[in-house]
Design a protein around this motif. Structure first.
Motif, PDB file in Angstrom:
ATOM      1  N   GLU A  73       0.738  -1.253   0.040  1.00 16.38           N
ATOM      2  CA  GLU A  73      -0.113   0.301  -0.054  1.00 16.38           C
ATOM      3  C   GLU A  73       0.749   1.140   0.089  1.00 16.38           C
ATOM      4  O   GLU A  73       0.522   2.174  -0.581  1.00 16.38           O
ATOM      5  N   TRP A  74       1.901   1.091   0.856  1.00 16.46           N
ATOM      6  CA  TRP A  74       2.754   2.488   0.880  1.00 16.46           C
ATOM      7  C   TRP A  74       3.265   2.443  -0.585  1.00 16.46           C
ATOM      8  O   TRP A  74       3.599   3.774  -1.275  1.00 16.46           O
ATOM      9  N   GLY A  75       3.857   1.547  -1.316  1.00 18.56           N
ATOM     10  CA  GLY A  75       4.496   1.477  -2.654  1.00 18.56           C
ATOM     11  C   GLY A  75       3.545   2.305  -3.705  1.00 18.56           C
ATOM     12  O   GLY A  75       3.941   2.879  -4.546  1.00 18.56           O
TER      13      GLY A  75
ATOM     14  N   ARG B  82       1.088   4.281  -3.134  1.00 20.14           N
ATOM     15  CA  ARG B  82       0.748   5.749  -2.914  1.00 20.14           C
ATOM     16  C   ARG B  82       1.910   6.509  -3.316  1.00 20.14           C
ATOM     17  O   ARG B  82       1.743   7.521  -3.529  1.00 20.14           O
ATOM     18  N   HIS B  83       3.072   5.767  -3.342  1.00 23.27           N
ATOM     19  CA  HIS B  83       4.153   6.513  -3.611  1.00 23.27           C
ATOM     20  C   HIS B  83       5.004   6.498  -4.876  1.00 23.27           C
ATOM     21  O   HIS B  83       6.295   7.090  -5.371  1.00 23.27           O
ATOM     22  N   ARG B  84       4.337   5.553  -5.610  1.00 21.63           N
ATOM     23  CA  ARG B  84       4.978   5.379  -7.154  1.00 21.63           C
ATOM     24  C   ARG B  84       4.642   6.481  -7.985  1.00 21.63           C
ATOM     25  O   ARG B  84       3.685   6.976  -7.703  1.00 21.63           O
ATOM     26  N   PRO B  85       5.451   6.966  -9.028  1.00 24.17           N
ATOM     27  CA  PRO B  85       5.445   7.980  -9.468  1.00 24.17           C
ATOM     28  C   PRO B  85       4.363   8.004 -10.553  1.00 24.17           C
ATOM     29  O   PRO B  85       3.937   9.076 -11.172  1.00 24.17           O
TER      30      PRO B  85
END
Length: 60
Positions: free
Chosen positions: A42-44, A46-49
C-alpha cells in the motif's frame, strides 16, 4: 530462499520425480508476514511515480 527456509518462513519440498521438482510453501510464520507485506504494498502504491504498466496486478 535457503535463508527463508532456515528461518522457518518457508518449507522446501523436493519431489521424487525425474526430473526433480522443488516446491516452496509458506509456513504459519510466513503467513504471519502478510499484514506487513500488505502495508508495504500500500505504501508503494501511494508513492509510485505513475500508474502500473498494463497487465500488472495492482492488488495483493
Amino acid at each position: 530462499m535457503r535463508e527463508l527456509e532456515a528461518d522457518g518462513v518457508i518449507v522446501r519440498t523436493v519431489s521424487a520425480e525425474t526430473p526433480s521438482r522443488v516446491e516452496y510453501e509458506l509456513t504459519a510464520l510466513g503467513h504471519s508476514l502478510t499484514p506487513i507485506l500488505a502495508t508495504l504494498h500500500e505504501w508503494g502504491a501511494r508513492h509510485r511515480p505513475g500508474p502500473l504498466p498494463s497487465g500488472t496486478p495492482d492488488q495483493h
